[in-house]
Design a protein around this motif. Structure first.
Motif, PDB file in Angstrom:
ATOM      1  N   ALA A   3       6.276  37.001   5.951  1.00 26.75           N
ATOM      2  CA  ALA A   3       5.576  37.695   4.855  1.00 26.75           C
ATOM      3  C   ALA A   3       6.537  38.587   4.069  1.00 26.75           C
ATOM      4  O   ALA A   3       6.485  38.648   2.836  1.00 26.75           O
ATOM      5  CB  ALA A   3       4.414  38.512   5.416  1.00 26.75           C
ATOM      6  N   MET A  26      -4.912  29.456  -3.468  1.00 26.48           N
ATOM      7  CA  MET A  26      -3.599  29.316  -2.815  1.00 26.48           C
ATOM      8  C   MET A  26      -3.605  28.126  -1.849  1.00 26.48           C
ATOM      9  O   MET A  26      -4.485  28.023  -0.987  1.00 26.48           O
ATOM     10  CB  MET A  26      -3.277  30.597  -2.018  1.00 26.48           C
ATOM     11  CG  MET A  26      -2.849  31.761  -2.883  1.00 26.48           C
ATOM     12  SD  MET A  26      -1.100  31.638  -3.388  1.00 26.48           S
ATOM     13  CE  MET A  26      -0.255  32.133  -1.874  1.00 26.48           C
ATOM     14  N   ILE A  64      -1.529  25.695   1.092  1.00 24.83           N
ATOM     15  CA  ILE A  64      -0.929  26.020   2.380  1.00 24.83           C
ATOM     16  C   ILE A  64       0.604  26.036   2.257  1.00 24.83           C
ATOM     17  O   ILE A  64       1.178  25.336   1.412  1.00 24.83           O
ATOM     18  CB  ILE A  64      -1.433  25.022   3.456  1.00 24.83           C
ATOM     19  CG1 ILE A  64      -1.201  25.580   4.862  1.00 24.83           C
ATOM     20  CG2 ILE A  64      -0.771  23.657   3.279  1.00 24.83           C
ATOM     21  CD1 ILE A  64      -2.012  24.829   5.922  1.00 24.83           C
ATOM     22  N   LYS A  65       1.242  26.860   3.078  1.00 27.65           N
ATOM     23  CA  LYS A  65       2.712  26.938   3.078  1.00 27.65           C
ATOM     24  C   LYS A  65       3.259  26.279   4.349  1.00 27.65           C
ATOM     25  O   LYS A  65       2.540  26.111   5.329  1.00 27.65           O
ATOM     26  CB  LYS A  65       3.159  28.399   3.070  1.00 27.65           C
ATOM     27  CG  LYS A  65       2.797  29.142   1.793  1.00 27.65           C
ATOM     28  CD  LYS A  65       3.402  30.538   1.751  1.00 27.65           C
ATOM     29  CE  LYS A  65       2.518  31.575   2.404  1.00 27.65           C
ATOM     30  NZ  LYS A  65       1.364  31.978   1.597  1.00 27.65           N
ATOM     31  N   THR A  96      -3.057  31.797  12.400  1.00 30.94           N
ATOM     32  CA  THR A  96      -3.183  31.772  10.948  1.00 30.94           C
ATOM     33  C   THR A  96      -3.448  30.363  10.420  1.00 30.94           C
ATOM     34  O   THR A  96      -3.051  29.382  11.031  1.00 30.94           O
ATOM     35  CB  THR A  96      -1.883  32.308  10.298  1.00 30.94           C
ATOM     36  OG1 THR A  96      -1.991  32.155   8.885  1.00 30.94           O
ATOM     37  CG2 THR A  96      -0.647  31.556  10.758  1.00 30.94           C
ATOM     38  N   ASN A  97      -4.161  30.292   9.272  1.00 32.04           N
ATOM     39  CA  ASN A  97      -4.311  29.000   8.582  1.00 32.04           C
ATOM     40  C   ASN A  97      -3.404  28.941   7.372  1.00 32.04           C
ATOM     41  O   ASN A  97      -3.471  28.011   6.569  1.00 32.04           O
ATOM     42  CB  ASN A  97      -5.766  28.805   8.132  1.00 32.04           C
ATOM     43  CG  ASN A  97      -6.678  28.632   9.316  1.00 32.04           C
ATOM     44  OD1 ASN A  97      -6.338  27.924  10.266  1.00 32.04           O
ATOM     45  ND2 ASN A  97      -7.840  29.276   9.275  1.00 32.04           N
ATOM     46  N   GLU A  98      -2.556  29.946   7.230  1.00 36.89           N
ATOM     47  CA  GLU A  98      -1.730  30.068   6.033  1.00 36.89           C
ATOM     48  C   GLU A  98      -0.568  29.067   6.039  1.00 36.89           C
ATOM     49  O   GLU A  98      -0.058  28.703   4.996  1.00 36.89           O
ATOM     50  CB  GLU A  98      -1.177  31.503   6.010  1.00 36.89           C
ATOM     51  CG  GLU A  98      -0.892  32.076   4.658  1.00 36.89           C
ATOM     52  CD  GLU A  98      -0.278  33.488   4.809  1.00 36.89           C
ATOM     53  OE1 GLU A  98       0.483  33.876   3.909  1.00 36.89           O
ATOM     54  OE2 GLU A  98      -0.538  34.173   5.818  1.00 36.89           O
ATOM     55  N   TYR A  99      -0.150  28.680   7.258  1.00 42.73           N
ATOM     56  CA  TYR A  99       1.055  27.853   7.391  1.00 42.73           C
ATOM     57  C   TYR A  99       0.825  26.585   8.211  1.00 42.73           C
ATOM     58  O   TYR A  99       0.084  26.613   9.202  1.00 42.73           O
ATOM     59  CB  TYR A  99       2.145  28.629   8.141  1.00 42.73           C
ATOM     60  CG  TYR A  99       2.634  29.883   7.475  1.00 42.73           C
ATOM     61  CD1 TYR A  99       3.592  29.819   6.472  1.00 42.73           C
ATOM     62  CD2 TYR A  99       2.150  31.128   7.861  1.00 42.73           C
ATOM     63  CE1 TYR A  99       4.063  30.979   5.872  1.00 42.73           C
ATOM     64  CE2 TYR A  99       2.618  32.299   7.270  1.00 42.73           C
ATOM     65  CZ  TYR A  99       3.565  32.212   6.277  1.00 42.73           C
ATOM     66  OH  TYR A  99       4.023  33.361   5.682  1.00 42.73           O
TER      67      TYR A  99
END
Lengths: 135, 135
Positions: free
Chosen positions: A127, B1, B3-4, B33-36
């Protein structure tokens, strides 16, 4: 309860970064708690060595010595070299430590290993890197 | 946004412990996390390699790739070898990554370094070792 000693063991490196990391972390730990007298010691290259810091702890009025390796994972230093210096049989986590005429317990902690806090640290570093992207 | 991608880079080792640490941490991050989309890759000895995982990310529909080294501190891998593989000039933290006909930002995060969370982890390992003292 009296105060305990924490010997924070680092690998040591020709580059300055490992030593900086271990010393700064020892300071951060000391600032977080009054439970321990914290001293950093190194396995190779840097000083003070682990042996030198063990000698330094013999002069402290502690009731227990906890040896905490600041290593990511197990390896030869963790499984063989450090126990040897501490006088522990391989695989053993507890021994004794001689102060001035007094015998106190010595405890050998695990290296970092898999831990939810480590996962959190990696997410924080990711982050931070993304936040620094903005010009 | 969207996903990364997170490429979690490990050192690699002949012993199994570094690989276990990196893989388990990748799973812990993915669960948090679901971000990555998280993939572990290694600099030496173990597989998949960093290069193989970069190729694997080219097939993912990600909007940014973050490369996070699971190393304690800076050193030659962090300062030279990983930037070289990523096509980043030394000292640079951002570049580009080619997916299928699409260019996305690539960000290179810092290694663990001094962090209050690391101090906390050391205190936790010390407390666990003391708790295990009781027979």
């Amino acid at each position: 309860m009296g105060i305990k000693g924490m010997l924070l063991v680092g690998h040591g490196s020709k580059l300055p970064y490992n030593k900086e990391l271990i010393e700064t972390t020892a300071e951060l730990i000391a600032r977080k708690t009054n439970e321990y007298i914290v001293k950093p010691g190194f396995m190779s290259i840097n000083t003070p060595t682990v042996e030198e810091q063990l000698e330094a702890f013999r002069k402290e009025n502690i009731e227990m010595l906890v040896v905490v390796p600041l290593f990511l994972a197990r390896g030869v230093h963790i499984d063989k070299d450090i126990p040897e210096i501490l006088g522990l049989p391989e695989g053993s986590r507890r021994g004794e430590f001689q102060l001035n005429g007094k015998t106190i317990p010595l405890v050998y902690a695990n290296p970092i290993g898999s831990d939810p806090l480590l996962a959190e640290l990696m997410l924080k570093n990711a982050a931070d890197a993304i936040a620094n992207l903005q010009p």
